[in-house]
Scaffold this motif. Structure first.
Motif, PDB file in Angstrom:
ATOM      1  N   THR A   1     -32.111 -60.930  38.713  1.00 45.21           N
ATOM      2  CA  THR A   1     -33.196 -60.012  39.070  1.00 45.21           C
ATOM      3  C   THR A   1     -34.535 -60.711  38.968  1.00 45.21           C
ATOM      4  O   THR A   1     -35.370 -60.625  39.863  1.00 45.21           O
ATOM      5  CB  THR A   1     -33.229 -58.823  38.081  1.00 45.21           C
ATOM      6  N   ASP A   2     -34.702 -61.419  37.874  1.00 47.30           N
ATOM      7  CA  ASP A   2     -35.964 -62.092  37.631  1.00 47.30           C
ATOM      8  C   ASP A   2     -36.264 -63.111  38.717  1.00 47.30           C
ATOM      9  O   ASP A   2     -37.360 -63.180  39.256  1.00 47.30           O
ATOM     10  CB  ASP A   2     -35.888 -62.775  36.261  1.00 47.30           C
ATOM     11  N   LEU A   3     -35.235 -63.868  39.054  1.00 44.68           N
ATOM     12  CA  LEU A   3     -35.387 -64.903  40.076  1.00 44.68           C
ATOM     13  C   LEU A   3     -35.755 -64.275  41.414  1.00 44.68           C
ATOM     14  O   LEU A   3     -36.730 -64.660  42.064  1.00 44.68           O
ATOM     15  CB  LEU A   3     -34.062 -65.656  40.187  1.00 44.68           C
ATOM     16  N   VAL A   4     -34.978 -63.264  41.814  1.00 50.79           N
ATOM     17  CA  VAL A   4     -35.172 -62.653  43.127  1.00 50.79           C
ATOM     18  C   VAL A   4     -36.541 -61.996  43.211  1.00 50.79           C
ATOM     19  O   VAL A   4     -37.287 -62.198  44.169  1.00 50.79           O
ATOM     20  CB  VAL A   4     -34.058 -61.620  43.393  1.00 50.79           C
ATOM     21  N   PHE A   5     -36.891 -61.245  42.162  1.00 45.43           N
ATOM     22  CA  PHE A   5     -38.128 -60.484  42.248  1.00 45.43           C
ATOM     23  C   PHE A   5     -39.363 -61.370  42.105  1.00 45.43           C
ATOM     24  O   PHE A   5     -40.383 -61.083  42.728  1.00 45.43           O
ATOM     25  CB  PHE A   5     -38.146 -59.368  41.206  1.00 45.43           C
ATOM     26  N   SER A   6     -39.277 -62.448  41.327  1.00 43.69           N
ATOM     27  CA  SER A   6     -40.471 -63.293  41.238  1.00 43.69           C
ATOM     28  C   SER A   6     -40.691 -64.014  42.562  1.00 43.69           C
ATOM     29  O   SER A   6     -41.818 -64.208  43.002  1.00 43.69           O
ATOM     30  CB  SER A   6     -40.382 -64.276  40.080  1.00 43.69           C
ATOM     31  N   ARG A   7     -39.584 -64.386  43.247  1.00 39.56           N
ATOM     32  CA  ARG A   7     -39.691 -64.945  44.595  1.00 39.56           C
ATOM     33  C   ARG A   7     -40.320 -63.912  45.529  1.00 39.56           C
ATOM     34  O   ARG A   7     -41.232 -64.199  46.271  1.00 39.56           O
ATOM     35  CB  ARG A   7     -38.295 -65.266  45.145  1.00 39.56           C
ATOM     36  N   LEU A   8     -39.759 -62.688  45.457  1.00 38.56           N
ATOM     37  CA  LEU A   8     -40.189 -61.623  46.359  1.00 38.56           C
ATOM     38  C   LEU A   8     -41.672 -61.352  46.159  1.00 38.56           C
ATOM     39  O   LEU A   8     -42.432 -61.232  47.122  1.00 38.56           O
ATOM     40  CB  LEU A   8     -39.377 -60.368  46.073  1.00 38.56           C
ATOM     41  N   SER A   9     -42.087 -61.324  44.892  1.00 38.44           N
ATOM     42  CA  SER A   9     -43.471 -60.982  44.622  1.00 38.44           C
ATOM     43  C   SER A   9     -44.402 -62.093  45.122  1.00 38.44           C
ATOM     44  O   SER A   9     -45.459 -61.827  45.677  1.00 38.44           O
ATOM     45  CB  SER A   9     -43.632 -60.689  43.135  1.00 38.44           C
ATOM     46  N   ARG A  10     -43.962 -63.352  44.991  1.00 37.72           N
ATOM     47  CA  ARG A  10     -44.780 -64.448  45.485  1.00 37.72           C
ATOM     48  C   ARG A  10     -44.861 -64.399  47.013  1.00 37.72           C
ATOM     49  O   ARG A  10     -45.918 -64.584  47.605  1.00 37.72           O
ATOM     50  CB  ARG A  10     -44.196 -65.785  45.026  1.00 37.72           C
ATOM     51  N   TRP A  11     -43.713 -64.088  47.623  1.00 34.28           N
ATOM     52  CA  TRP A  11     -43.654 -64.033  49.084  1.00 34.28           C
ATOM     53  C   TRP A  11     -44.533 -62.905  49.615  1.00 34.28           C
ATOM     54  O   TRP A  11     -45.303 -63.079  50.543  1.00 34.28           O
ATOM     55  CB  TRP A  11     -42.190 -63.822  49.496  1.00 34.28           C
ATOM     56  N   VAL A  12     -44.420 -61.743  48.958  1.00 32.31           N
ATOM     57  CA  VAL A  12     -45.214 -60.596  49.379  1.00 32.31           C
ATOM     58  C   VAL A  12     -46.694 -60.925  49.268  1.00 32.31           C
ATOM     59  O   VAL A  12     -47.481 -60.661  50.167  1.00 32.31           O
ATOM     60  CB  VAL A  12     -44.864 -59.368  48.509  1.00 32.31           C
ATOM     61  N   LYS A  13     -47.040 -61.576  48.157  1.00 32.74           N
ATOM     62  CA  LYS A  13     -48.439 -61.904  47.930  1.00 32.74           C
ATOM     63  C   LYS A  13     -48.963 -62.839  49.014  1.00 32.74           C
ATOM     64  O   LYS A  13     -50.067 -62.681  49.537  1.00 32.74           O
ATOM     65  CB  LYS A  13     -48.570 -62.561  46.564  1.00 32.74           C
ATOM     66  N   MET A  14     -48.103 -63.796  49.388  1.00 35.80           N
ATOM     67  CA  MET A  14     -48.505 -64.748  50.401  1.00 35.80           C
ATOM     68  C   MET A  14     -48.702 -64.056  51.746  1.00 35.80           C
ATOM     69  O   MET A  14     -49.674 -64.297  52.453  1.00 35.80           O
ATOM     70  CB  MET A  14     -47.432 -65.823  50.525  1.00 35.80           C
TER      71      MET A  14
END
Lengths: 397, 320
Positions: free
Chosen positions: A369-382
């Motif tokens: 979860t941590d891996l997926v969501f931290s990726r997702l959050s970085r991607w969304v931010k970008m």
């Protein structure tokens, strides 16, 4: 700048050597509850003891050879990663050696040495990654060892390990509680997102609603999960007297109290992160949007949501993690879940492997979860703001 | 862009919900594949406490009922302690719950202490009380006593000649070193430590016992921190594994705890065959067998299901 020798890696090589020489490479027990006996690497590995030394010597040479060049660091990192996977391979080998001539009640498990080797290899990988710029190379060095471990587990190489023995005796039960655990956690988080987002937005718009809802949720959040799940039983047993609620499956024991308690925690997180992020938006953005002739709905979708989405994603991440851990308390009220195994492990004599069998899947769930969501959050931010780097203040030399 | 994200989220949600549904339907389908069932779509819910004995006996009930042609929902190992399990039973969340006669007696107000001695009278009084007040029927009890007890190591017993509570009282009164590990509730209840002290005439100081929540037997066997006596349940598998001596209690301070399945009356009236099936199962278990079964689970790491199945097969109570 002159390259300084990588002291951390050299130290970690020392730890590696120490763990091969030390007393406790593997631990054996006559049965689940008898005292632990430590076995050194030499005793447990037999003829392949030289092989593990070979791996180690190559690693030491690589660490001494590497400098700032990306290529050299990549090779060293890959080899350290192979050592990480390899030590699990050797542990499997040692287990198979030690199990010879014993019945299935005999238990073999990792000793301190194996854990030290894992830590040492991983530290070397991290140090090597400092000098690697290409993202795929970093990923390869980090995940190669983990892939080897996953492959070894899947191929049945570790089947005689104590934790796997426990797994095979209770396979059906494990699969059942695993899916129970995963299903309820995902259901809780998804429902709390679906309900939490509109409620969070309304809380931001109307102060009176905000006061009521955050008041209630703050009180609920301050009750420990273990108490809240049991406290839920009382009100739910009144609610289930209503025929409509009863027919849709509301009950005072089982999944319902677990769902309700975790849902309250989870929705608190979602509402709070949404509302908090909306509050931090500069009023000037909204004024500018208004001046351009946007309606409230347009402001919401074109200005506010893009700005809060990264914060919201990390809020959902926290909600999910706390739900995964909280669901393990379901075993107290007749629900099941992975907590069942944790409870089985400490119900009389402490059986560490059973506890781990319940805890490790939860840890893996949280890790993923941590891996997926931290990726997702970085991607969304970008995508939303166009900023690619982390907005973090770092001391540079 | 936004559409993509929303579409992605919707798809994710759908798949997750679908997978959740698919999972639940699968599990029910498997159950229906067995032979003709007496109670289609109305499974009997079997629950027990979450401890080893609860697991073994619960699985036994499930296996026996399934063999007799019932559809059973296995909620063995579901509840922590009597309080939760019994509430679930009264609420109708579970149909059968296994509890102990002694625990049942302690729920009756002003119960006569004389009843503690004998399992038959204890069972009779608790079952009549529960049938009258709560509409719960106590089925046949298992003929053994799994009471709260204190054990010492065999070596300690032989050296100091301590085999019963009387001997233990003598030992304490002569100034012998005692460090007892116990669960917290046993110190406070009248049939626990205080009852023992009153009946057998000794007194333990605060520093002579330690309260722990698990692992008593292991601490005793390994002598952790000088522990030389431990409170345990007398049918614990670890009694055998560690070769412990359970102190005898000739005055019956601790009541008879005999495991008994409790069923809601309306369910029993609907399916009266349940009684016959479970009575046979519980009558078949002796103390030695229960200790052995508990030992297989606790020490050898066998699963409760396998142990229960083996026992039922050896007694010819199920086919297959």
């Amino acid at each position: 700048m002159k390259y300084k020798r990588d002291m951390v890696s050299i130290f970690m090589c020392g730890v590696f050597i120490l763990s091969l020489l030390m007393d406790s490479f593997m631990i054996v027990m006559e049965n689940r509850i008898s005292p632990m006996q430590h076995i050194s690497a030499k005793q447990s590995l037999g003829s392949s003891y030289a092989l593990i030394w070979g791996c180690l010597i190559i690693l030491v040479l690589l660490v001494l050879w590497k400098d700032k060049s990306e290529k050299k660091n990549f090779i060293t990192g890959i080899w350290a990663s192979i050592c990480l996977g390899g030590c699990i391979f050797f542990a499997g080998l040692a287990t198979n050696n030690l199990m010879v001539g014993h019945t299935s009640t005999y238990r073999v498990t990792f000793g301190v040495g194996i854990y030290l080797i894992m830590i040492a290899s991983y530290s070397i990988i991290v140090k090597c990654n400092e000098f690697i710029n290409k993202s795929w190379k970093k990923k390869l060095t980090t995940f190669l060892g983990i892939f080897i471990i996953v492959f070894l587990v899947a191929s049945g190489w570790l089947n005689k390990m104590s934790i796997m023995t426990e797994y095979f005796t209770r396979q059906d039960k494990f699969n059942q509680v695993f899916w129970e655990h995963l299903n309820i956690s995902l259901l809780v988080v998804i429902t709390s997102i679906i309900i939490g987002l509109p409620v969070g937005y309304l809380c931001y718009r109307y102060k009176i609603l905000d006061m009521i809802i955050s008041g209630i949720l703050n009180v609920v959040r301050s009750i420990p999960a273990i108490a809240l799940i049991i406290l839920m039983v009382g009100p739910l047993s009144l609610l289930k007297e209503i025929p409509v609620l009863n027919s849709i499956g509301i009950s005072s024991f089982g999944a319902t109290p677990v769902f309700c308690a975790l849902f309250l925690y989870s929705i608190f997180q979602v509402i709070n992160s949404l509302r908090g992020a909306l509050m931090t938006i500069d009023r000037d953005y909204i004024k500018a949007a208004k001046a351009m002739g946007m309606t409230n709905i347009m402001i919401m979708f074109k200005v506010q949501i893009p700005l809060v989405l990264p914060v919201l994603v990390s809020g959902i991440r926290v909600a999910m993690i706390s739900t995964f851990t909280g669901a393990s308390l379901g075993t107290m009220v007749g629900f099941g879940g992975l907590g069942t195994f944790i409870r089985m492990g400490d119900s009389s004599a402490i059986a560490l492997d059973l506890i781990l069998l319940g805890a490790i899947p939860i840890m893996i769930m949280i890790f993923i979860t941590d891996l997926v969501f931290s990726r997702l959050s970085r991607w969304v931010k970008m995508r939303m703001t166009g900023v690619e780097y982390d907005n973090r203040y770092e001391l540079t030399n | 862009m936004k559409r993509k994200i929303i579409a992605l989220l919707i798809v994710m949600t759908m798949t997750l919900v679908m997978s959740a549904c698919a999972n639940s339907t699968n599990s029910t389908n498997e159950k229906n594949e067995t032979k003709e069932v007496i109670n289609p779509d109305d499974p009997i819910v079997v629950s027990t406490m979450n401890d080893t004995e609860g697991e073994v006996l619960g699985r036994m009930m499930v296996l026996a009922l399934k063999d007799a042609g019932f559809e059973v929902k296995d909620n063995t190992f579901g509840y922590t302690g009597t309080a939760n399990g019994r509430t679930a039973l009264l609420e109708g969340e579970t149909d059968i719950y296994m509890d102990y006669t002694g625990r049942g007696l302690s729920l009756i107000e002003g119960v006569d202490k004389e009843l503690y001695h004998d399992v038959e009278t204890a069972w009779k009084s608790v079952s009549t009380w529960d049938a009258k007040t709560n509409n719960l029927i106590w089925l046949r009890y298992a003929p053994f006593n799994n009471t709260d007890a204190v054990a010492v190591t065999r070596k300690f017993a032989e050296e100091n000649n301590v085999y019963s509570w009387g001997d233990f009282a003598n030992y304490v009164n002569n100034g012998g070193f005692v460090k007892l590990v116990t669960h917290d509730y046993w110190v406070t209840i009248p049939t626990g430590l205080s009852g023992m002290e009153k009946t057998y005439g000794f007194k333990l100081d605060k520093d002579q016992y330690t309260i722990v929540s698990a692992n008593n037997e292991q601490m005793l066997a390994e002598g952790t921190d000088g522990v030389n006596a431990a409170m345990l349940y007398s049918s614990s598998g670890l009694v055998k594994a560690y070769d412990l001596v359970v102190l005898e209690d000739p005055e019956h301070v601790s009541p008879v705890y005999s495991p008994t399945p409790i069923i809601r009356k309306e369910r029993l009236d609907k399916y009266p065959q349940v009684k016959e099936v479970l009575d046979k199962v519980f009558e078949s278990i002796t103390l030695e067998e229960m200790i052995e079964m508990n030992k297989q689970v606790q020490v050898d790491g066998a699963s409760g299901m396998d142990v229960a199945k083996e026992h039922l097969l050896s007694k010819n109570l199920i086919k297959e």
